[in-house]
Design an enzyme around this catalytic site. Sequence first.
Site, PDB file in Angstrom:
ATOM      1  N   PHE A 132     -38.779  49.128-169.029  1.00 30.43           N
ATOM      2  CA  PHE A 132     -37.912  50.203-168.703  1.00 30.43           C
ATOM      3  C   PHE A 132     -37.899  50.241-166.978  1.00 30.43           C
ATOM      4  CE2 PHE A 132     -38.279  52.452-172.793  1.00 30.43           C
ATOM      5  CZ  PHE A 132     -37.338  51.859-173.247  1.00 30.43           C
TER       6      PHE A 132
ATOM      7  N   ASP B 256     -43.009  42.845-178.056  1.00 26.81           N
ATOM      8  CA  ASP B 256     -43.220  42.081-176.891  1.00 26.81           C
ATOM      9  C   ASP B 256     -44.763  41.851-176.637  1.00 26.81           C
ATOM     10  OD1 ASP B 256     -42.641  40.881-174.562  1.00 26.81           O
ATOM     11  OD2 ASP B 256     -42.450  42.702-173.075  1.00 26.81           O
TER      12      ASP B 256
ATOM     13  N   GLY C 135     -41.268  45.726-165.626  1.00 22.65           N
ATOM     14  CA  GLY C 135     -41.227  45.282-166.791  1.00 22.65           C
ATOM     15  C   GLY C 135     -40.712  46.382-167.873  1.00 22.65           C
TER      16      GLY C 135
ATOM     17  N   LYS D  38     -45.586  55.409-165.798  1.00 25.12           N
ATOM     18  CA  LYS D  38     -44.362  54.387-165.927  1.00 25.12           C
ATOM     19  C   LYS D  38     -43.205  55.104-165.700  1.00 25.12           C
ATOM     20  CE  LYS D  38     -44.266  51.655-169.584  1.00 25.12           C
ATOM     21  NZ  LYS D  38     -44.117  51.159-170.969  1.00 25.12           N
TER      22      LYS D  38
ATOM     23  N   THR E 240     -44.355  50.167-163.115  1.00 29.04           N
ATOM     24  CA  THR E 240     -45.605  50.958-163.440  1.00 29.04           C
ATOM     25  C   THR E 240     -46.746  51.048-162.447  1.00 29.04           C
ATOM     26  OG1 THR E 240     -45.451  49.956-165.687  1.00 29.04           O
ATOM     27  CG2 THR E 240     -47.399  50.805-165.217  1.00 29.04           C
TER      28      THR E 240
END
Length: 508
Positions: A47, A163, A45, A66, A50
């Site tokens: 970029f 978000d 999700g 990440k 993770t």
Amino acid sequence: MSVIYCLNPNCENPQNDTKTKKCRSCQSDLILHKRYVAIKKIGRGGFGTTYLAVDMAQKNQYCVVKQLELGSTSPEAQRTALDLFAREAKTLAKLDHDQIPKLLDYFEEREQFYLIQDFVLGKDLEKEIKKGGIYQESSAKQFLRQMLPVLKYVHSQKVIHRDIKPGNILRAKQTNKLFLIDFGAVKEQANTQLMSQNPQSAFTKISVGTMGFAPPEQLAMRPVYASDIYALGATCIYLLTGKAPKDLCDNTTGELAWEKYTNVSNNFAKVLNKMLELDVRKRFASADDVITALDLVPYEQELAGSMVNLSTAKDTTAEEEDDITIASSTSQNLADAIRKRKEKLSGNPTTPKVVPSVLPPTQPKVQLTPELIIQDYRQGHRNFSQQTLSELDLQGLKLAGASFSQSKLIGVNLQKANLYRTNFYNANLAQANLSQANLQRAELYRANLKNADLQGADLAGANLTSAILKDANLGGANLKGAKVDEEQLKSAKTNWRTILPDGKRKWW
């Protein structure tokens, strides 16, 4: 750890056993930045991907890695991605809040880009609802009271999350504290202009957020702070109904038709609907505005609750009669204050309303035992309001975030219990054993703590406004940041080990 993941995005078989330092498939080094070893893929999700990782330089401490993935090979898209990566890193680096995972490091390696953050063991609220069932009103309010201060802090740093959704709010397993996670979509207002200039970029989706939780102005790439207010309100609706916003959307108006799927008070519904206004001009402008609105709701409901107690009380002891008298007097004061406030806001004087003959039913009189309390709490039922729990042995229990509002807890043993953010509004805790208990940020407004043992208790940030502390033992207690006045402290027992609200110890 039994598996090590290769972080080469092009690797065909990224899973490796722990006996090798190089990927058996692509021969890439498995140790990132000479210290991080990825052991589990958490998700995708924002970029990129993770991972849960181990930091070998910190005694194998867990962390989150990440990995930024470049979705395009065009130089322009890559420059945009790198710019956003740098901005996110700077944004996360300046956020310092105990409900936001801390940024530990960020760097470029092997032509890939990485963020390293604190790992929080827990479950996101989407999974919590799917496994444990929907929230009731009291739990939804507790959710908002935990998250609104976080949102207020984020906005004070000139950051819009963009978000907020159930999957991006994590409940820590040990403390039940809520964490706002996945700041992959976090950008300062200047980022909007950057994305608008390059609408075909592979990263345009980052500025939009998640469909259903993002309001119209955000979908139009013009987010404001109130956009996060809408997303938080939509998240709350999900917690109350178990339904995604897209399944609640009215095809005619575009509004969320959620009220028929849950049962909440009219006042709370008004707060939620104002959070969910499609027109940003009609929506709450700030987290502070929502906090203020929510503060009024409990007072009106406490008034109704006190009236119910008066109408149903028949056989009472002298002590109980005194309690009812106090509740009645308090309720009348609250009613007057609410009426005057509404008159001031509307400009129209009102006459006192007659108490309705049909009142909400009281809670069934079920004698709770420590075993039942533990069972209910583990199943997500945390409302123990208006119960008689005197003399129970609840030593060492983990009851963070529970509500014992207006309950009788005389002589209860809560020694060493975890009562973080627990609600004891107007509860009777006289002679209770709360020594060494974790009462950080607990709600003790108007609570009776007469002769209670609070030695060594952690009351940092607790609300003790109007609480009765006569002869309560606060020796060695931590009151840093607590809401309590000098007169209350004079009536209690303190010693040189007591940490006062200003963070200093008592001085004679």
